[in-house]
Scaffold this motif. Sequence first.
Motif, mmCIF file in Angstrom:
data_model
loop_
_atom_site.group_PDB
_atom_site.id
_atom_site.type_symbol
_atom_site.label_atom_id
_atom_site.label_comp_id
_atom_site.label_asym_id
_atom_site.label_seq_id
_atom_site.Cartn_x
_atom_site.Cartn_y
_atom_site.Cartn_z
ATOM 1 N N ASP A 6 1.005 -1.051 -0.007
ATOM 2 C CA ASP A 6 0.125 0.125 -0.156
ATOM 3 C C ASP A 6 0.823 1.067 -0.149
ATOM 4 O O ASP A 6 1.125 1.963 1.229
ATOM 5 N N THR A 7 1.307 1.641 -1.137
ATOM 6 C CA THR A 7 2.095 2.734 -1.148
ATOM 7 C C THR A 7 2.146 3.395 -2.696
ATOM 8 O O THR A 7 1.764 2.472 -3.654
ATOM 9 N N VAL A 25 0.514 -3.815 -5.995
ATOM 10 C CA VAL A 25 0.470 -2.421 -5.323
ATOM 11 C C VAL A 25 -0.919 -1.831 -5.454
ATOM 12 O O VAL A 25 -1.434 -1.772 -6.168
ATOM 13 N N THR A 26 -1.275 -0.987 -4.343
ATOM 14 C CA THR A 26 -2.402 -0.381 -4.184
ATOM 15 C C THR A 26 -2.168 1.106 -3.943
ATOM 16 O O THR A 26 -1.166 1.358 -2.956
ATOM 17 N N THR A 27 -2.913 2.039 -4.536
ATOM 18 C CA THR A 27 -2.662 3.700 -4.340
ATOM 19 C C THR A 27 -4.005 3.851 -3.978
ATOM 20 O O THR A 27 -4.965 3.287 -4.038
ATOM 21 N N ASN A 28 -4.088 5.242 -3.540
ATOM 22 C CA ASN A 28 -5.380 5.985 -3.144
ATOM 23 C C ASN A 28 -5.219 7.418 -3.451
ATOM 24 O O ASN A 28 -3.916 7.690 -3.898
ATOM 25 N N LEU A 57 -2.103 -3.619 -10.068
ATOM 26 C CA LEU A 57 -1.888 -2.061 -9.935
ATOM 27 C C LEU A 57 -3.165 -1.519 -9.598
ATOM 28 O O LEU A 57 -4.302 -1.599 -10.642
ATOM 29 N N HIS A 58 -3.566 -1.083 -8.495
ATOM 30 C CA HIS A 58 -5.010 -0.564 -8.206
ATOM 31 C C HIS A 58 -4.943 0.949 -8.231
ATOM 32 O O HIS A 58 -4.298 1.402 -7.204
ATOM 33 N N VAL A 59 -5.795 1.465 -8.871
ATOM 34 C CA VAL A 59 -5.913 2.979 -8.930
ATOM 35 C C VAL A 59 -7.457 3.603 -8.545
ATOM 36 O O VAL A 59 -8.344 2.786 -9.516
ATOM 37 N N GLN A 60 -7.600 4.373 -7.938
ATOM 38 C CA GLN A 60 -8.991 4.797 -7.536
ATOM 39 C C GLN A 60 -9.399 5.806 -8.610
ATOM 40 O O GLN A 60 -8.791 6.919 -8.791
ATOM 41 N N LEU A 61 -10.718 5.800 -9.155
ATOM 42 C CA LEU A 61 -11.175 7.075 -9.732
ATOM 43 C C LEU A 61 -11.432 8.073 -8.943
ATOM 44 O O LEU A 61 -11.857 8.038 -7.786
ATOM 45 N N SER A 168 -6.205 -0.531 5.101
ATOM 46 C CA SER A 168 -6.248 0.380 6.136
ATOM 47 C C SER A 168 -6.009 -0.107 7.545
ATOM 48 O O SER A 168 -6.917 -0.308 8.317
ATOM 49 N N PHE A 169 -4.682 -0.478 7.790
ATOM 50 C CA PHE A 169 -4.253 -1.129 9.008
ATOM 51 C C PHE A 169 -3.435 -0.050 9.731
ATOM 52 O O PHE A 169 -2.464 0.827 9.148
ATOM 53 N N ARG A 170 -3.452 -0.200 11.091
ATOM 54 C CA ARG A 170 -2.862 0.580 12.017
ATOM 55 C C ARG A 170 -1.543 -0.134 12.358
ATOM 56 O O ARG A 170 -0.455 0.421 12.742
#
Length: 225
Positions: A6-7, A25-28, A57-61, A168-170
């Motif tokens: 997640d970066t 990889v996930t992005t936000n 590769l994850h990209v949010q609209l 979304s982990f702490r």
Amino acid sequence: MDLLLDTADLAEVEHALQYYPIKGVTTNPTMLSRLEQTHVLSHLKAIRALIGDERDLHVQLMARDRETMIREAHHLATQLGEQTFIAVPVTEVGLSVIKQLAQEGLNITASTVFSTIQGILAMLSGARYVAVFYDRMLNLDIDAGRVIKELAGLLWTNTSSTQVLAASFRNVAEVTNAYASGAGSCTVRPELLSTGLAMPSIKKAVQDFADDWKKVYGDKTLLEL
């Protein structure tokens, strides 16, 4: 069971590829908002170049209206390749977008999932991943583990190709609890992966073995014996 990073930091991606078994990889939008606006797409292309065509590769609209969201999705898929997952928030408009894009054969990640009903609707609309926001749910006094178990159970019962993607982990405990609850994938910040390997007991065990070996064989390796 899959692990994603997640970066949007290129150095972090490069490091993780060397040391960790990441599937993608996930992005936000928050990550990408830290970049210069005109460089977002080129930066995403740089991530794609690092991870190769075979990883996700994850990209949010970012558009809010249906027509522009669909155009954004087509643009991202064309520019970033087949293994690009278009992240769409699960709202009424989002569900409509997920349904159409899934029918077109695009890979969809249903994002901002906080409840079982959101996940169910996303599954039925054709999402490949349902992104459950673990720590944000806990902060709202929502039982994130229960939601993951319910969604994972429904997927198993219906033999769906959808996976629960916990995000979304702490801390590390939340990651392991998400997997134990039935999440098929977790996306984790690089610093949490490093934390999971930073226990003093690990370092001591490795050093103890090295010390015992050195007493007998000195600095020789197995290649020399």
